[in-house]
Scaffold this active site. Structure first.
Site, short mmCIF file in Angstrom:
data_model
loop_
_atom_site.label_atom_id
_atom_site.label_comp_id
_atom_site.label_asym_id
_atom_site.label_seq_id
_atom_site.Cartn_x
_atom_site.Cartn_y
_atom_site.Cartn_z
N CYS A 46 0.84 -1.21 0.00
CA CYS A 46 0.00 0.00 0.00
C CYS A 46 0.87 1.26 0.00
CB CYS A 46 -0.91 0.02 1.22
SG CYS A 46 -2.00 -1.40 1.32
C1 BEZ Z 1 0.55 -4.58 1.81
O1 BEZ Z 1 0.08 -3.52 1.48
O2 BEZ Z 1 1.73 -4.81 1.72
C2 BEZ Z 1 -0.33 -5.68 2.28
C3 BEZ Z 1 -1.50 -5.39 2.96
C4 BEZ Z 1 -2.30 -6.41 3.43
C5 BEZ Z 1 -1.91 -7.73 3.20
C6 BEZ Z 1 -0.76 -8.02 2.50
C7 BEZ Z 1 0.04 -6.99 2.04
#
Ligand code: BEZ
Length: 212
Positions: A46
């Site tokens: 994210c």
């Molecule tokens: C991420 O943004 O890295 C992420 C968020 C939730 C689950 C897996 C990865």
């Protein structure tokens, strides 16, 4: 909450964001819009997605498109996380992020898929036209960061096909030939597409991109 389908009016809402209260339809005005969810603050993928989106500010602006992110974390968390995004992605976050701790927007747009995760939103994308209708939906899993160049490419296609009787073929990019809509009769093509055309099959007719 009902499934949101292409052509539906994008559900309106009022939400608190990192840039103040947003009344969604009013905020969109006559612009195109991208509403996209991410699973959670302070997560790696994210962080990169929001950094990339910030860096594409001029590209979205050139397409008269406003961007609005959403996650189910509270405002204070977003504000702290933005500092990390700015630092690690070498940018300045320049679009609002909805603080959707009560999941109002996430529920309205069916962004939580309980069989994937009961708490977090999946990576949903809604592209909305100036008529407030949904033009595209995409759903990616949490583990796959989205390709924001693809989102820009789709906006280019949507804006082109909104104004001309054409469609864009597989892997189309700005400047490449486009497909003439099947509804256009052969005899009408020269006047409608004066740049010329190729008739590869009766149903497959191409022309140079008309708006360049
Ligand atoms: C991420 O943004 O890295 C992420 C968020 C939730 C689950 C897996 C990865």
């Amino acid at each position: 909450m009902a499934t949101i389908r292409l052509g539906d009016i994008a559900p309106d809402f009022t939400a608190e964001t990192t840039e103040g209260t947003v009344h969604f339809h009013e905020w969109l005005g006559n612009s195109w819009g991208v509403l996209f969810s991410h699973p959670a603050d302070f997560t790696p993928v994210c962080t990169t997605e929001l950094g990339v989106t910030s860096k594409l500010k001029d590209e979205f602006a050139r397409r008269n498109t406003k961007v609005l992110a959403v996650s189910v974390d509270p405002l204070k968390s977003h504000q702290e996380w933005i500092k990390d995004i700015n630092e690690t992605q070498h940018t300045t976050v320049n679009f609002p992020i909805i603080a959707d701790a009560d999941r109002k927007v996430a529920t309205l747009y069916d962004m939580i898929h309980p069989n994937a995760n009961e708490t977090f939103t999946v990576r949903s994308v809604f592209i909305i036209g100036p008529d407030k209708k949904v033009k595209l939906t995409l759903t990616y899993p949490a583990s796959t960061g989205r390709n924001f160049f693809e989102i820009l490419r789709v906006i280019d296609s949507l804006q082109l096909t909104a104004n001309y009787s054409v469609a864009t073929p597989a892997n189309w990019e700005q400047g490449q030939d486009v497909v003439i809509a099947p509804a256009i009769k052969d005899e009408d093509i020269p006047s409608r597409f004066p740049k010329g055309h190729k008739r590869i099959k009766p149903y497959l007719r191409t022309t140079p991109q008309p708006n360049l």
